[in-house]
Design a protein around this motif. Sequence first.
Motif, PDB file in Angstrom:
ATOM      1  N   GLU A  98      -7.743 -11.829  -3.864  1.00 11.60           N
ATOM      2  CA  GLU A  98      -7.877 -12.986  -2.975  1.00 11.60           C
ATOM      3  C   GLU A  98      -9.307 -13.512  -2.942  1.00 11.60           C
ATOM      4  O   GLU A  98      -9.536 -14.723  -2.893  1.00 11.60           O
ATOM      5  CB  GLU A  98      -7.396 -12.618  -1.569  1.00 11.60           C
ATOM      6  N   ALA A  99     -10.290 -12.629  -2.965  1.00  5.94           N
ATOM      7  CA  ALA A  99     -11.682 -13.075  -3.015  1.00  5.94           C
ATOM      8  C   ALA A  99     -11.962 -13.836  -4.308  1.00  5.94           C
ATOM      9  O   ALA A  99     -12.681 -14.855  -4.315  1.00  5.94           O
ATOM     10  CB  ALA A  99     -12.618 -11.874  -2.882  1.00  5.94           C
ATOM     11  N   LEU A 100     -11.404 -13.351  -5.404  1.00  5.16           N
ATOM     12  CA  LEU A 100     -11.593 -14.028  -6.681  1.00  5.16           C
ATOM     13  C   LEU A 100     -10.975 -15.417  -6.676  1.00  5.16           C
ATOM     14  O   LEU A 100     -11.559 -16.373  -7.208  1.00  5.16           O
ATOM     15  CB  LEU A 100     -10.998 -13.186  -7.810  1.00  5.16           C
ATOM     16  N   LYS A 101      -9.797 -15.574  -6.080  1.00  4.68           N
ATOM     17  CA  LYS A 101      -9.170 -16.897  -6.023  1.00  4.68           C
ATOM     18  C   LYS A 101     -10.074 -17.896  -5.313  1.00  4.68           C
ATOM     19  O   LYS A 101     -10.226 -19.048  -5.750  1.00  4.68           O
ATOM     20  CB  LYS A 101      -7.826 -16.811  -5.293  1.00  4.68           C
ATOM     21  N   LEU A 102     -10.662 -17.469  -4.207  1.00  9.83           N
ATOM     22  CA  LEU A 102     -11.531 -18.363  -3.450  1.00  9.83           C
ATOM     23  C   LEU A 102     -12.793 -18.715  -4.235  1.00  9.83           C
ATOM     24  O   LEU A 102     -13.223 -19.875  -4.269  1.00  9.83           O
ATOM     25  CB  LEU A 102     -11.897 -17.711  -2.119  1.00  9.83           C
ATOM     26  N   ALA A 103     -13.389 -17.710  -4.888  1.00 10.51           N
ATOM     27  CA  ALA A 103     -14.607 -17.960  -5.665  1.00 10.51           C
ATOM     28  C   ALA A 103     -14.319 -18.855  -6.866  1.00 10.51           C
ATOM     29  O   ALA A 103     -15.106 -19.759  -7.192  1.00 10.51           O
ATOM     30  CB  ALA A 103     -15.209 -16.631  -6.117  1.00 10.51           C
ATOM     31  N   LEU A 104     -13.197 -18.629  -7.544  1.00  7.36           N
ATOM     32  CA  LEU A 104     -12.858 -19.435  -8.715  1.00  7.36           C
ATOM     33  C   LEU A 104     -12.478 -20.855  -8.322  1.00  7.36           C
ATOM     34  O   LEU A 104     -12.722 -21.803  -9.085  1.00  7.36           O
ATOM     35  CB  LEU A 104     -11.729 -18.771  -9.501  1.00  7.36           C
ATOM     36  N   ALA A 105     -11.867 -21.027  -7.149  1.00  5.96           N
ATOM     37  CA  ALA A 105     -11.584 -22.379  -6.678  1.00  5.96           C
ATOM     38  C   ALA A 105     -12.879 -23.165  -6.494  1.00  5.96           C
ATOM     39  O   ALA A 105     -12.960 -24.360  -6.829  1.00  5.96           O
ATOM     40  CB  ALA A 105     -10.797 -22.325  -5.369  1.00  5.96           C
ATOM     41  N   ASP A 106     -13.912 -22.506  -5.989  1.00  6.30           N
ATOM     42  CA  ASP A 106     -15.212 -23.165  -5.860  1.00  6.30           C
ATOM     43  C   ASP A 106     -15.849 -23.404  -7.221  1.00  6.30           C
ATOM     44  O   ASP A 106     -16.505 -24.436  -7.440  1.00  6.30           O
ATOM     45  CB  ASP A 106     -16.137 -22.329  -4.976  1.00  6.30           C
ATOM     46  N   ARG A 107     -15.673 -22.461  -8.123  1.00  5.65           N
ATOM     47  CA  ARG A 107     -16.164 -22.677  -9.484  1.00  5.65           C
ATOM     48  C   ARG A 107     -15.578 -23.954 -10.068  1.00  5.65           C
ATOM     49  O   ARG A 107     -16.296 -24.803 -10.614  1.00  5.65           O
ATOM     50  CB  ARG A 107     -15.784 -21.485 -10.379  1.00  5.65           C
ATOM     51  N   ASP A 108     -14.272 -24.111  -9.969  1.00  6.31           N
ATOM     52  CA  ASP A 108     -13.608 -25.247 -10.595  1.00  6.31           C
ATOM     53  C   ASP A 108     -13.826 -26.558  -9.845  1.00  6.31           C
ATOM     54  O   ASP A 108     -13.592 -27.631 -10.401  1.00  6.31           O
ATOM     55  CB  ASP A 108     -12.110 -24.957 -10.718  1.00  6.31           C
ATOM     56  N   THR A 109     -14.282 -26.466  -8.622  1.00  8.80           N
ATOM     57  CA  THR A 109     -14.516 -27.669  -7.831  1.00  8.80           C
ATOM     58  C   THR A 109     -15.969 -28.115  -7.872  1.00  8.80           C
ATOM     59  O   THR A 109     -16.268 -29.313  -7.961  1.00  8.80           O
ATOM     60  CB  THR A 109     -14.097 -27.430  -6.369  1.00  8.80           C
ATOM     61  N   TRP A 110     -16.898 -27.163  -7.842  1.00  8.81           N
ATOM     62  CA  TRP A 110     -18.304 -27.491  -7.657  1.00  8.81           C
ATOM     63  C   TRP A 110     -19.188 -27.303  -8.880  1.00  8.81           C
ATOM     64  O   TRP A 110     -20.224 -27.956  -9.005  1.00  8.81           O
ATOM     65  CB  TRP A 110     -18.885 -26.644  -6.513  1.00  8.81           C
ATOM     66  N   TYR A 111     -18.817 -26.399  -9.802  1.00  6.31           N
ATOM     67  CA  TYR A 111     -19.754 -25.999 -10.850  1.00  6.31           C
ATOM     68  C   TYR A 111     -19.822 -27.025 -11.980  1.00  6.31           C
ATOM     69  O   TYR A 111     -18.854 -27.713 -12.303  1.00  6.31           O
ATOM     70  CB  TYR A 111     -19.354 -24.660 -11.456  1.00  6.31           C
ATOM     71  N   GLY A 112     -20.977 -27.074 -12.604  1.00  6.51           N
ATOM     72  CA  GLY A 112     -21.194 -27.911 -13.774  1.00  6.51           C
ATOM     73  C   GLY A 112     -22.671 -27.948 -14.100  1.00  6.51           C
ATOM     74  O   GLY A 112     -23.513 -27.401 -13.376  1.00  6.51           O
ATOM     75  N   ASP A 113     -23.011 -28.590 -15.216  1.00  7.79           N
ATOM     76  CA  ASP A 113     -24.404 -28.740 -15.615  1.00  7.79           C
ATOM     77  C   ASP A 113     -25.068 -29.747 -14.684  1.00  7.79           C
ATOM     78  O   ASP A 113     -24.611 -30.886 -14.579  1.00  7.79           O
ATOM     79  CB  ASP A 113     -24.457 -29.235 -17.058  1.00  7.79           C
ATOM     80  N   PRO A 114     -26.142 -29.374 -14.005  1.00  8.16           N
ATOM     81  CA  PRO A 114     -26.757 -30.294 -13.035  1.00  8.16           C
ATOM     82  C   PRO A 114     -27.558 -31.424 -13.664  1.00  8.16           C
ATOM     83  O   PRO A 114     -28.005 -32.323 -12.964  1.00  8.16           O
ATOM     84  CB  PRO A 114     -27.671 -29.375 -12.222  1.00  8.16           C
ATOM     85  N   GLU A 115     -27.754 -31.378 -14.989  1.00  7.13           N
ATOM     86  CA  GLU A 115     -28.575 -32.411 -15.617  1.00  7.13           C
ATOM     87  C   GLU A 115     -27.973 -33.797 -15.367  1.00  7.13           C
ATOM     88  O   GLU A 115     -26.856 -34.095 -15.767  1.00  7.13           O
ATOM     89  CB  GLU A 115     -28.668 -32.161 -17.125  1.00  7.13           C
TER      90      GLU A 115
END
Length: 633
Positions: free
Chosen positions: A323-340
Amino acid sequence: MTFVPPTPHPTRPDLRGTFGMVASTHWLASASAQSVLERGGNAFDAAVAGAFVLHVVEPHLNGPGGDLTAIVATADGPGRPRVLMGQGPAPAGATIEHYRDVEGLDLVPGSGALAAAVPGAVDAWLLLLRDHGTWAVADVLAPAVGYARDGHPVLAAVCRTIEGVSGLFQEHWPTSAERWLPGGRAPRPGELVTNPELAALLEQLVAAERTAAEGGADRTAAVDAARAVWRTVVGEAVEEFVRTPHRHADGRDHAGVLTAADVAGFQASFEDAVSVEFRGHTVVKTGAWGQGPALLEALRILEGYDDGRLDPSTELGAHTVLEALKLALADRDTWYGDPEGADPVPLDALLSDEYAAARRALIGERASHELRPGSVPGRTTPPVPTLRTSYATDVPAAALPGAPTGGALAGIGEPTVVVTTGAPLNGDGLETDATGATRGDTCHLDVVDRWGNMISATPSGGWLQSSPAVPGLGFALGTRLQMTWLDESSPSALVPGRRPRTTLTPTLVLRDGEPVLACGSPGGDQQDQWQLAFLLRVLVGGYTPQEAIDAPALHTTSAPGSFWPRTWTPGGAVVEDRLGAHVLAGLAERGHLLTLAGDWALGRLSAVTRDPATGVLGAAANPRGAQGYAAGR
């Protein structure tokens, strides 16, 4: 409540010594790296030598056309690990408009040159050698040149991969057929396989270094001369080749957009790392252009529980971890990316105490079947891309890459496990699913030396099955752009010059500011998931690294896949049967949709350790597939 005791008899010993230790996903790479340590090289010399050997002996898992991330800690700079960034960006011609409007795509294909980012691995390894190594390019490349020119006994997994895509090679990718199907057949396990084109290319790098040194250049300039030759020769060959349309994973022919200028313009770099504190240790990862901070967020969520709830071998512990992984991965797929050129990823908020507490409160007694990204004050939450639980195509099966083997989709993805079909693993980290799809994976390499230098590195991409072999180079391009979205609103949108959000995610652990553990694993979206269970068992449960590697593994698939065709299984979890019938029944009762992978199927971790107080070094490697190897003394 304590952790379930580890298996009484580990599959291998935890190696111990004081001179130097290496662990990797192939014994020839481990042995080559250890040989460098034995001859006076440091951990970084050894890692570079081992990495180029991995290009030769695991071409189905990585190659010179791929990418690399690593975490580096130097003996003279403890407490300040750095990220070695070898992830090339999208080419100048890789625009959403071109892919969507001209090529008619809704996703970046999983194979073919349209999915190719700028190759980054080789320049990154040479940068590491220049700045932190001590050897010459000629010396660190010697083992790889020898294996490529004179041959090495080929792995059974390589043979199966080539056989699985032989139809694609023969019908659509003739340069790959010439490279990998000599005499019209796949090599047999144990046969000596050569790659004379790659050997000749590496020898050009050696010659460039030698010419520069003879002309009076210092070591730094001589290594840079080799880097310049790489960028020039590879760029010119790639641009000429990818202009010709060839079969992609969507079943159609497209030309690539990578140019010589794209290759010439890329230079690897060192970057600041991201870290969190967990149970008296500092866990270090890449920035949010990789998925590494998702592991850090999961640790922050789990930090609020008692030790007894963190054991992945128990029903409650496994449920909590998933369950912790689901929450962390949901944030990965929503927020993460190259900031450039984009809004920075709000990692300070995502890794804060307050945010972790709010996410922790979402973990209930039942398995979530939803994608639940969090909100960040002052920021608009990006929209979630359209997700698929399966992939359908109206392209005739005979037109798909890999037909006539049943419509195989060559070179797609990086996951070790395809869970949408429940297909069994073949035991070596590769798999052919119910459609015949052959999937690529990754390598890993860890080194620590007697001076205290330490590196965790995860090279990948450029699989032999990812795109057609480039004539004159002996390798294929990578397909990392399949991790981008053709959606301008996504932080992971396809943008020229921006890095795709990679799954490559090495780990370094510090105690009191000193590096004590380097680890990592192949496995795409599973890399940080398997590492999380490993770290919990080592840092909380008191397992040795080998005991933790041997322990039963699990991961969630209740998050969007990072690779084409970007599917997910709401509530899905893949588990090794060795977790036990009672634990598995309990997880199913909680609503987890289980896929049983077999007793020894998940995770291909390796690790090295160092005790700063005594100088004792250690190493451990994965027994699954009988391929990973640790060496040292």
